[in-house]
Write an enzyme that holds these catalytic residues in place. Structure first.
Site, PDB file in Angstrom:
ATOM      1  N   ASP A  28       0.020  -3.988   6.469  1.00 20.24           N
ATOM      2  CA  ASP A  28      -0.662  -3.495   7.674  1.00 20.24           C
ATOM      3  C   ASP A  28      -2.105  -3.976   7.766  1.00 20.24           C
ATOM      4  OD1 ASP A  28       1.645  -2.158   8.267  1.00 20.24           O
ATOM      5  OD2 ASP A  28       0.854  -0.140   7.943  1.00 20.24           O
ATOM      6  N   HIS A  75       0.847  -1.192   0.000  1.00 21.31           N
ATOM      7  CA  HIS A  75       0.000   0.000   0.000  1.00 21.31           C
ATOM      8  C   HIS A  75       0.883   1.242   0.000  1.00 21.31           C
ATOM      9  CE1 HIS A  75       0.789  -0.620   4.282  1.00 21.31           C
ATOM     10  NE2 HIS A  75       0.320   0.578   4.563  1.00 21.31           N
ATOM     11  N   HIS A 111       1.385   3.999   1.995  1.00 23.36           N
ATOM     12  CA  HIS A 111       1.897   4.785   3.120  1.00 23.36           C
ATOM     13  C   HIS A 111       3.419   4.908   3.058  1.00 23.36           C
ATOM     14  CE1 HIS A 111      -1.920   4.146   5.783  1.00 23.36           C
ATOM     15  NE2 HIS A 111      -2.066   5.100   4.882  1.00 23.36           N
ATOM     16  N   HIS A 156       4.884  -4.594  11.170  1.00 21.64           N
ATOM     17  CA  HIS A 156       5.278  -3.834  12.363  1.00 21.64           C
ATOM     18  C   HIS A 156       5.422  -4.737  13.579  1.00 21.64           C
ATOM     19  CE1 HIS A 156       4.671   0.312  10.804  1.00 21.64           C
ATOM     20  NE2 HIS A 156       3.756  -0.265  10.034  1.00 21.64           N
ATOM     21  N   ASP A 163       5.827   4.728   5.092  1.00 23.87           N
ATOM     22  CA  ASP A 163       6.700   3.733   5.723  1.00 23.87           C
ATOM     23  C   ASP A 163       6.624   2.378   5.024  1.00 23.87           C
ATOM     24  OD1 ASP A 163       4.074   3.395   6.677  1.00 23.87           O
ATOM     25  OD2 ASP A 163       4.744   2.451   8.518  1.00 23.87           O
ATOM     26  N   HIS A 164       6.027   2.371   3.821  1.00 25.98           N
ATOM     27  CA  HIS A 164       5.989   1.156   3.005  1.00 25.98           C
ATOM     28  C   HIS A 164       6.521   1.392   1.589  1.00 25.98           C
ATOM     29  CE1 HIS A 164       3.665  -1.440   5.810  1.00 25.98           C
ATOM     30  NE2 HIS A 164       3.403  -0.259   6.313  1.00 25.98           N
ATOM     31  N   HIS A 213      -7.398  -0.866   5.780  1.00 23.66           N
ATOM     32  CA  HIS A 213      -6.393   0.059   6.317  1.00 23.66           C
ATOM     33  C   HIS A 213      -6.218   1.204   5.327  1.00 23.66           C
ATOM     34  CE1 HIS A 213      -2.790   1.422   8.353  1.00 23.66           C
ATOM     35  NE2 HIS A 213      -2.063   1.248   7.253  1.00 23.66           N
TER      36      HIS A 213
END
Length: 329
Positions: free
Chosen positions: A203, A128, A130, A241, A132-133, A184
């Site tokens: 996530d 996805h 975001h 995570h 941090d991905h 999410h």
């Protein structure tokens, strides 16, 4: 005396001229720096996906796992910490040399792990959009690296191949099936390797938890969790995570009478006290202990989140999710 006064006037004029030149030089230097920054790969305006940077590698822990199948043989999974609480993953085939990154939280961490293991990146699999991905996509997208991501998400940097639900991605003799696990984010996908009994879920699902519902609806997210719950019990689940200790505290608050959960919570506490990861987990464990997969089967959870007998699965899930969002334990 007159000669001294004239000398002082000349010196003052020279000083003023030097100061003016220095200011002009600083302006030119600042302008030049702005031009360099604007054309630099580090600039936020830089859209080319190919950059070359030498990583500054620091010592960090990493762990190795194995994915086994009859067709692909043995694939190695490298797991290592990124940013504050993310995990980075590299899937490597020793026969072909192909290496896939699952998401890219931090380019430097990936470059260092690749360098440490002597691997060359060939694929990036994004779950996805975001930061941090996908934060390392541009820096890691060099020639020969293909980026795969969700077709329903237009914010994946440098994406080459958009994937929809049930699409198949071939990697080093193994086949990964794309799963729609939106909730999410609306376009979130997971990569499921059925023969290797392994799923990389981003996530969408955590050990004892799931991601916050930022974009999706309760109905969408609950349908996604049901699809994940339908995976075989012996499927290895790699989430993104290390949230498990906090998730365990919430899970215990809504289902303290679950002996499997009590036992798992103690195991997690012990692992974290030793600095060990609690990821990956098995889907069977999640089915027995993860409250987000158990709302429709556990009367204790329903009672503790205020769900009624008339509530459907999506409504129960939403109440559990709101409970976790507001949990301070």
């Amino acid at each position: 005396m007159l000669r001294r006064l004239l000398t002082m006037v000349v010196l003052i004029r020279h000083a003023a001229s030097f100061t003016s030149s220095l200011r002009a030089t600083k302006r030119i230097s600042a302008f030049s720096s702005h031009l360099v920054a604007a054309s630099s790969p580090e600039s936020k305006y830089f859209t080319n996906c190919r950059t070359i940077n030498s990583p500054v590698c620091r010592t960090h822990s990493s762990w190795s796992h194995t994915m086994m199948s009859a067709s692909a043989g043995s694939l190695e999974v490298a797991q290592f910490p990124c940013l504050d609480d993310n995990y980075g993953y590299l899937i490597h085939d020793p026969k072909t040399g192909q290496t896939a990154a699952v998401d890219t939280p931090d380019a430097t961490a990936y470059k260092c792990e690749l360098e440490r293991r002597g691997w060359t990146l060939t694929h990036i699999l994004n779950t996805h959009h975001h930061g941090d991905h996908v934060g390392g996509n541009r820096e890691l997208k060099t020639e020969g690296v293909q980026v795969f991501g969700p077709a329903a998400d237009g914010n994946i940097p440098c994406m080459d191949v958009p994937l929809k639900d049930s699409d198949t991605l071939s990697f080093a003799g193994a086949n990964a099936v794309t799963m729609d696990v939106g909730g999410h984010t609306t376009g979130h996908i997971a990569f499921y390797f059925p023969e290797e009994k392994t799923a990389f879920v981003g996530d969408s699902l955590f050990a004892l938890g799931c991601g916050r519902m930022f974009e999706g609806t309760p109905e969408q997210y609950w349908a996604s969790l049901q699809r994940l719950r339908n995976l075989p019990d012996d499927t290895t689940i790699y989430c993104a995570h290390e949230y498990t200790e906090g998730n365990a505290r919430f899970a215990m608050s809504v289902e303290p009478g679950n002996p499997d959960l009590v036992r798992r919570a103690e195991e997690i506490k012990d692992k974290r006290s030793r600095g060990e990861p609690t990821v990956p987990s098995l889907m069977g464990e999640e089915k027995r202990t993860n409250p987000f997969l158990r709302g429709d089967v556990s009367p204790e959870i329903r009672q503790n989140v205020g769900a009624t007998e008339d509530d459907d699965g999506a409504t129960i899930f939403h109440k559990i999710r709101l409970g976790k969002d507001n949990f301070r334990g």
